[in-house]
Design a protein around this motif. Structure first.
Motif, mmCIF file in Angstrom:
data_model
loop_
_atom_site.group_PDB
_atom_site.id
_atom_site.type_symbol
_atom_site.label_atom_id
_atom_site.label_comp_id
_atom_site.label_asym_id
_atom_site.label_seq_id
_atom_site.Cartn_x
_atom_site.Cartn_y
_atom_site.Cartn_z
ATOM 1 N N TRP A 177 0.799 -1.235 0.000
ATOM 2 C CA TRP A 177 0.000 0.000 0.000
ATOM 3 C C TRP A 177 0.823 1.272 0.000
ATOM 4 O O TRP A 177 0.317 2.348 -0.329
ATOM 5 C CB TRP A 177 -0.934 0.000 1.216
ATOM 6 N N GLN A 221 0.756 -3.715 -8.381
ATOM 7 C CA GLN A 221 -0.099 -4.431 -9.329
ATOM 8 C C GLN A 221 0.088 -3.728 -10.673
ATOM 9 O O GLN A 221 0.433 -2.546 -10.713
ATOM 10 C CB GLN A 221 -1.571 -4.443 -8.881
ATOM 11 N N ALA A 253 -14.730 -0.279 3.496
ATOM 12 C CA ALA A 253 -15.910 0.056 2.690
ATOM 13 C C ALA A 253 -15.684 -0.450 1.283
ATOM 14 O O ALA A 253 -14.537 -0.588 0.842
ATOM 15 C CB ALA A 253 -16.116 1.573 2.679
ATOM 16 N N ARG A 254 -16.763 -0.734 0.575
ATOM 17 C CA ARG A 254 -16.642 -1.188 -0.807
ATOM 18 C C ARG A 254 -17.307 -0.198 -1.751
ATOM 19 O O ARG A 254 -18.287 0.458 -1.407
ATOM 20 C CB ARG A 254 -17.304 -2.554 -0.993
ATOM 21 N N ARG A 276 -21.091 -4.370 6.738
ATOM 22 C CA ARG A 276 -21.521 -4.659 8.117
ATOM 23 C C ARG A 276 -20.464 -5.461 8.863
ATOM 24 O O ARG A 276 -20.186 -5.206 10.014
ATOM 25 C CB ARG A 276 -22.832 -5.447 8.088
HETATM 26 C C1 LIG Z 1 -6.388 -1.873 -9.850
HETATM 27 C C2 LIG Z 1 -6.707 -3.241 -9.542
HETATM 28 C C3 LIG Z 1 -5.866 -3.847 -8.478
HETATM 29 C C4 LIG Z 1 -6.100 -5.310 -8.250
HETATM 30 C C5 LIG Z 1 -5.320 -5.796 -7.099
HETATM 31 C C6 LIG Z 1 -6.189 -6.311 -5.998
HETATM 32 C C7 LIG Z 1 -5.432 -6.423 -4.725
HETATM 33 C C8 LIG Z 1 -6.359 -6.668 -3.591
HETATM 34 C C9 LIG Z 1 -6.169 -5.721 -2.516
HETATM 35 C C10 LIG Z 1 -7.370 -5.571 -1.624
HETATM 36 C C11 LIG Z 1 -8.279 -4.520 -2.124
HETATM 37 C C12 LIG Z 1 -9.236 -4.067 -1.120
HETATM 38 C C13 LIG Z 1 -10.141 -3.063 -1.722
HETATM 39 C C14 LIG Z 1 -11.518 -3.221 -1.242
HETATM 40 C C15 LIG Z 1 -12.521 -2.463 -2.036
HETATM 41 C C16 LIG Z 1 -13.293 -3.350 -2.898
HETATM 42 O O1 LIG Z 1 -13.187 -4.541 -2.895
HETATM 43 S S1 LIG Z 1 -14.365 -2.628 -3.950
HETATM 44 C C17 LIG Z 1 -14.726 -3.878 -5.156
HETATM 45 C C18 LIG Z 1 -15.897 -3.489 -6.004
HETATM 46 N N1 LIG Z 1 -17.089 -3.425 -5.202
HETATM 47 C C19 LIG Z 1 -17.746 -4.527 -4.828
HETATM 48 O O2 LIG Z 1 -17.366 -5.643 -5.131
HETATM 49 C C20 LIG Z 1 -18.981 -4.304 -4.009
HETATM 50 C C21 LIG Z 1 -20.071 -5.339 -4.313
HETATM 51 N N2 LIG Z 1 -21.258 -5.004 -3.579
HETATM 52 C C22 LIG Z 1 -21.351 -5.269 -2.266
HETATM 53 O O3 LIG Z 1 -20.489 -5.912 -1.649
HETATM 54 C C23 LIG Z 1 -22.568 -4.782 -1.551
HETATM 55 O O4 LIG Z 1 -23.590 -4.536 -2.486
HETATM 56 C C24 LIG Z 1 -22.287 -3.457 -0.758
HETATM 57 C C25 LIG Z 1 -21.787 -2.344 -1.656
HETATM 58 C C26 LIG Z 1 -21.237 -3.754 0.336
HETATM 59 C C27 LIG Z 1 -23.566 -3.016 -0.074
HETATM 60 O O5 LIG Z 1 -24.085 -4.148 0.586
HETATM 61 P P1 LIG Z 1 -24.968 -3.988 1.917
HETATM 62 O O6 LIG Z 1 -24.134 -3.485 3.039
HETATM 63 O O7 LIG Z 1 -25.686 -5.291 2.112
HETATM 64 O O8 LIG Z 1 -25.911 -2.855 1.435
HETATM 65 P P2 LIG Z 1 -27.431 -2.596 1.772
HETATM 66 O O9 LIG Z 1 -27.665 -2.824 3.243
HETATM 67 O O10 LIG Z 1 -28.303 -3.298 0.797
HETATM 68 O O11 LIG Z 1 -27.469 -1.034 1.430
HETATM 69 C C28 LIG Z 1 -26.889 -0.071 2.269
HETATM 70 C C29 LIG Z 1 -27.255 1.270 1.702
HETATM 71 O O12 LIG Z 1 -26.480 1.473 0.507
HETATM 72 C C30 LIG Z 1 -27.329 1.707 -0.626
HETATM 73 N N3 LIG Z 1 -26.738 1.055 -1.794
HETATM 74 C C31 LIG Z 1 -26.132 -0.141 -1.842
HETATM 75 N N4 LIG Z 1 -25.680 -0.387 -3.096
HETATM 76 C C32 LIG Z 1 -26.008 0.704 -3.821
HETATM 77 C C33 LIG Z 1 -25.801 1.052 -5.193
HETATM 78 N N5 LIG Z 1 -25.145 0.247 -6.043
HETATM 79 N N6 LIG Z 1 -26.276 2.242 -5.608
HETATM 80 C C34 LIG Z 1 -26.900 3.102 -4.750
HETATM 81 N N7 LIG Z 1 -27.125 2.814 -3.437
HETATM 82 C C35 LIG Z 1 -26.678 1.618 -3.001
HETATM 83 C C36 LIG Z 1 -28.645 1.033 -0.239
HETATM 84 O O13 LIG Z 1 -29.731 1.611 -0.947
HETATM 85 C C37 LIG Z 1 -28.704 1.351 1.238
HETATM 86 O O14 LIG Z 1 -29.115 2.688 1.416
HETATM 87 P P3 LIG Z 1 -30.070 3.128 2.687
HETATM 88 O O15 LIG Z 1 -31.314 2.329 2.518
HETATM 89 O O16 LIG Z 1 -29.292 2.723 3.914
HETATM 90 O O17 LIG Z 1 -30.259 4.596 2.537
#
Ligand SMILES: CCCCCCCCCCCCCCCC(=O)SCCNC(=O)CCNC(=O)[C@H](O)C(C)(C)COP(=O)(O)OP(=O)(O)OC[C@H]1O[C@@H](n2cnc3c(N)ncnc32)[C@H](O)[C@@H]1OP(=O)(O)O
Length: 203
Positions: free
Chosen positions: A78, A85, A142-143, A199
């Motif tokens: 980091w 990468q 956070a994601r 969570r």
């Molecule tokens: C360059 C490359 C390098 C590669 C080398 C890798 C090396 C490795 C190193 C490690 C790296 C680590 C880095 C980590 C960072 C990632 O990993 S980011 C990866 C890309 N992102 C993902 O994969 C996320 C996939 N999605 C998810 O996991 C889940 O949908 C989330 C985003 C965690 C949300 O899940 P949840 O907590 O169950 O959400 P939920 O309770 O349904 O909703 C919470 C609130 O958010 C809102 N919400 C949720 N999703 C959305 C949406 N899409 N749009 C709008 N509102 C939304 C809901 O409406 C809700 O709002 P309120 O009703 O509370 O007002």
């Protein structure tokens, strides 16, 4: 290199490798980036292409089948620009505080579409700087949940551009961020993003 902990995300673990292992692995990834760029820029003779392919295959063979992803170094150094990468160009993060971040990046022809940077390569940088901002200064893991990109003008290759990011507002577990990539004060690309603090930390 001694890491500035202010710039690191809450989940960075600098103890995963010794300083010597970090240096040698980072040099390997730099060489991989150089190879990607050299292949992109080249128009080799048939024999040169075959010879280069054999050398690259030999390097892959030398590295073997690899370790479980929990032990890999790629993407986890980091405190190194690009964090070892080779997918995204190295982002130099110069400053991060609780609400804003600032960095620099230079795209090369490996990331180019037609003369300008490919539209799919730009989100790599936005996700990196906004992801860093979303998870530093004691913030929990956070994601990325949502990204919106506006391509205002082409981003030139082989030119250093500045990247800025800020937290616009926080609603419970949701962080709304914005970011822009600028050259000489002109915004070339901008991004709005939503990060959701999960969570339970899965690591
Ligand atoms: C360059 C490359 C390098 C590669 C080398 C890798 C090396 C490795 C190193 C490690 C790296 C680590 C880095 C980590 C960072 C990632 O990993 S980011 C990866 C890309 N992102 C993902 O994969 C996320 C996939 N999605 C998810 O996991 C889940 O949908 C989330 C985003 C965690 C949300 O899940 P949840 O907590 O169950 O959400 P939920 O309770 O349904 O909703 C919470 C609130 O958010 C809102 N919400 C949720 N999703 C959305 C949406 N899409 N749009 C709008 N509102 C939304 C809901 O409406 C809700 O709002 P309120 O009703 O509370 O007002």
């Amino acid at each position: 290199m001694s890491a500035d902990s202010r710039l690191l995300p809450s989940y960075a673990d600098l103890s995963i490798a010794s300083p010597a292992e970090r240096r040698s692995f980072n040099a390997l990834v730099d060489a991989l980036r150089d190879a990607q760029e050299a292949v992109t820029r080249s128009r080799p003779s048939e024999s040169a292409a075959r010879r280069a392919a054999a050398l690259l295959s030999e390097a892959a063979e030398l590295l073997g089948e690899g370790v479980p992803d929990s032990e890999q170094l790629a993407g986890r150094l980091w405190d190194e620009p690009g964090r070892a990468q080779a997918l995204a160009p190295p982002l130099y993060i110069d400053d991060v505080d609780g609400t804003s971040a600032r960095g620099r990046v230079t795209f090369s022809r490996f990331h180019a579409g037609v003369r300008t940077v490919h539209g799919g390569a730009l989100p790599l940088v936005f996700d990196e700087i906004m992801g860093r901002l979303a998870t530093t200064s004691g913030k929990p893991f956070a994601r990325t949940a949502h990204l919106t990109i506006d391509y205002r003008a082409g981003v030139p290759v082989d030119t250093e551009v500045e990247v800025f990011a800020r937290v616009k507002r926080v609603e419970g577990r949701k962080l709304f961020l914005s970011s822009e990539l600028c050259l000489d004060g002109t915004v070339l690309t901008e991004c709005q993003g939503l990060w959701v603090q999960i969570r339970e930390d899965p690591r």
